[in-house]
Enzyme design. Structure first.
Site, PDB file in Angstrom:
ATOM      1  N   CYS A  63      -2.081   7.353  -5.569  1.00  0.00           N
ATOM      2  CA  CYS A  63      -0.631   7.266  -5.433  1.00  0.00           C
ATOM      3  C   CYS A  63      -0.192   6.044  -6.231  1.00  0.00           C
ATOM      4  O   CYS A  63      -0.876   5.024  -6.252  1.00  0.00           O
ATOM      5  CB  CYS A  63      -0.285   7.119  -3.957  1.00  0.00           C
ATOM      6  SG  CYS A  63       1.446   6.750  -3.675  1.00  0.00           S
TER       7      CYS A  63
ATOM      8  N   TYR B 114       0.845  -1.193   0.000  1.00  0.00           N
ATOM      9  CA  TYR B 114       0.000   0.000   0.000  1.00  0.00           C
ATOM     10  C   TYR B 114       0.878   1.240   0.000  1.00  0.00           C
ATOM     11  O   TYR B 114       2.069   1.173   0.300  1.00  0.00           O
ATOM     12  CB  TYR B 114      -0.945   0.008   1.211  1.00  0.00           C
ATOM     13  CG  TYR B 114      -0.309   0.372   2.525  1.00  0.00           C
ATOM     14  CD1 TYR B 114       0.252  -0.582   3.343  1.00  0.00           C
ATOM     15  CD2 TYR B 114      -0.273   1.712   2.944  1.00  0.00           C
ATOM     16  CE1 TYR B 114       0.833  -0.254   4.549  1.00  0.00           C
ATOM     17  CE2 TYR B 114       0.314   2.061   4.152  1.00  0.00           C
ATOM     18  CZ  TYR B 114       0.865   1.066   4.956  1.00  0.00           C
ATOM     19  OH  TYR B 114       1.436   1.402   6.147  1.00  0.00           O
ATOM     20  N   CYS B 115       0.255   2.393  -0.335  1.00  0.00           N
ATOM     21  CA  CYS B 115       0.995   3.651  -0.304  1.00  0.00           C
ATOM     22  C   CYS B 115       0.090   4.753   0.218  1.00  0.00           C
ATOM     23  O   CYS B 115      -0.562   4.585   1.226  1.00  0.00           O
ATOM     24  CB  CYS B 115       1.610   3.967  -1.651  1.00  0.00           C
ATOM     25  SG  CYS B 115       0.432   3.959  -3.013  1.00  0.00           S
ATOM     26  N   ARG B 116       0.056   5.894  -0.470  1.00  0.00           N
ATOM     27  CA  ARG B 116      -0.645   7.040   0.114  1.00  0.00           C
ATOM     28  C   ARG B 116      -2.156   6.978  -0.018  1.00  0.00           C
ATOM     29  O   ARG B 116      -2.881   7.570   0.762  1.00  0.00           O
ATOM     30  CB  ARG B 116      -0.159   8.333  -0.535  1.00  0.00           C
ATOM     31  CG  ARG B 116       1.268   8.648  -0.169  1.00  0.00           C
ATOM     32  CD  ARG B 116       1.819   9.728  -1.056  1.00  0.00           C
ATOM     33  NE  ARG B 116       3.199  10.040  -0.703  1.00  0.00           N
ATOM     34  CZ  ARG B 116       4.025  10.730  -1.482  1.00  0.00           C
ATOM     35  NH1 ARG B 116       3.614  11.161  -2.664  1.00  0.00           N
ATOM     36  NH2 ARG B 116       5.252  10.979  -1.093  1.00  0.00           N
TER      37      ARG B 116
END
Lengths: 226, 226
Positions: A186, A180-182
DNA sequence: TTACTATTCAAGTATTCTATTGAATAGTGT
DNA sequence: ACACTATTCAATAGAATACTTGAATAGTAA
């Protein structure tokens, strides 16, 4: 209260709310806000990430500040901006939700640029929650490490996207991975999924980031790394 | 994906969300939206309530429509506008919430014009819910009757503010009354509380309207009147 | 003190938004 | 067909916004 006074009241009131909307009515400012959901940032940092000139970024931040959407903290040479409070985050989520549900154009943009995304599998936040409890997956946070330090999903392990290909050895080849990221717009997690998938890992992209996790009512963790 | 492409993606995406914000960035359009939370309306009706010229109201409605925030239904001579869907209502609530928590100016406006309000007592939605269950109060909807017909709080009784002083006989003098209208910035309930209080009734103003009631997760009733 | 850095301010031009006006469109009722 | 009504469209002038540039401010390091 007289009729003309009622009108005055309403005009004054709605004008205040319009001030907030005006502050949001610019794509760069929305991008700045979106970045700030990950934690506080310096002007320079924000300008770099958004490809704005420093003066321009600063000016947009002033606009957001005038509408009380962000606040500043000064430390030494730097000015650190952050969201003024949680209701601002909720507002941005609300705006995003309307965009996603109402504007076919949003979907079209995502579709056009993120054609890759549909090749790979994603996992919803509530599914992830269960699988984490069962220790069924490795959860990978691929954002820059300072963002990880500010807040991350519990159990997550930090490997910034820039270091991922050098650190593949740290990952067990037989366990499924969730990256996962932002948040939904993202691209770090997309990149991670592509990289890992290519090396034969079973990997999923989490549908959402820390803000969405929080919006589900789940808690976040800080620092302590791993 | 290349760097310049990433930028293109983000620019296109945030531009879409900015389109929505721009549609909200005008006090008249916010007032129109706020009215539409009560149900669908014709252009003429909206123009009258907001003190806009018809052409101007129509133009603002076009802007809202272009951002997919409202939709139209045509029947005979009339065009009926309504909110495009529930997420738009949530967005407006979110915006209001930010305004109320962040902008001292909003509080100042309310304070300045609604000094009367603090003289009288108000009751929160959750308190009301309990007292209704105990049949402890009479609940009075003082909005125009067509709005009542579209949706109202369960157990509510409709006496439009314009008819209130002629219909006082319908109210038992010994039972407490709770009056409500469109929401926190609607003045009908304030007027009702002032009128009833003057005649010796024990009367409270509900803090919120049908939208806020719904946002608490409670159901609404329709028609069936009483 | 001096040189340096991060940020903000100020001014100018191009663009976009708002309200007004009068004309155009599309239904209704006779 | 006609007159009538509700709504939308088009064109305009005035106001507000955005981005660029270069200068000003305030803290740091030597």
């Amino acid at each position: 209260m007289e009729l003309s006074q009622k009108r005055q009241f309403k005009d004054a009131l709605y004008e205040q709310f319009a001030r907030i909307s005006r502050a949001l009515a610019n794509p760069h400012r929305l991008e700045l806000l979106d970045l700030l959901t990950q934690g506080e940032r310096t002007v320079e940092d924000l300008a770099n990430e958004t490809a704005l000139s420093i003066a321009n970024a600063s000016q947009h931040l002033q606009t957001l500040r005038a509408a009380q959407l962000v606040s500043v903290r000064r430390e030494g040479l730097y000015a650190y901006y952050r969201l003024a409070n949680a209701s601002v985050q909720a507002l941005w989520l609300s705006l995003r939700q309307v965009g996603e549900s109402q504007l076919a154009d949003v979907q079209a943009v995502v579709q056009h640029f993120l054609a890759d995304r549909s090749q790979y599998q994603s996992i919803s936040i509530s599914d992830l929650y269960q699988r984490i409890e069962q220790q069924d997956v490795v959860l990978l946070d691929v954002r820059p490490s300072n963002e990880f330090a500010v807040a991350h999903l519990p159990q997550a392990r930090s490997i910034p996207i820039t270091e991922l290909s050098q650190r593949l050895a740290e990952l067990a080849p037989d366990q499924p991975i969730v990256a996962y990221c932002r948040g939904p717009y993202c691209l770090f997690a997309d990149e991670a999924v592509a990289t890992l998938s290519q090396r034969g890992f079973e990997v999923y992209r989490l549908d959402g980031g820390i803000v969405e996790w929080q919006a589900h009512g789940f808690a976040l963790a800080q620092e302590t790394a791993k």
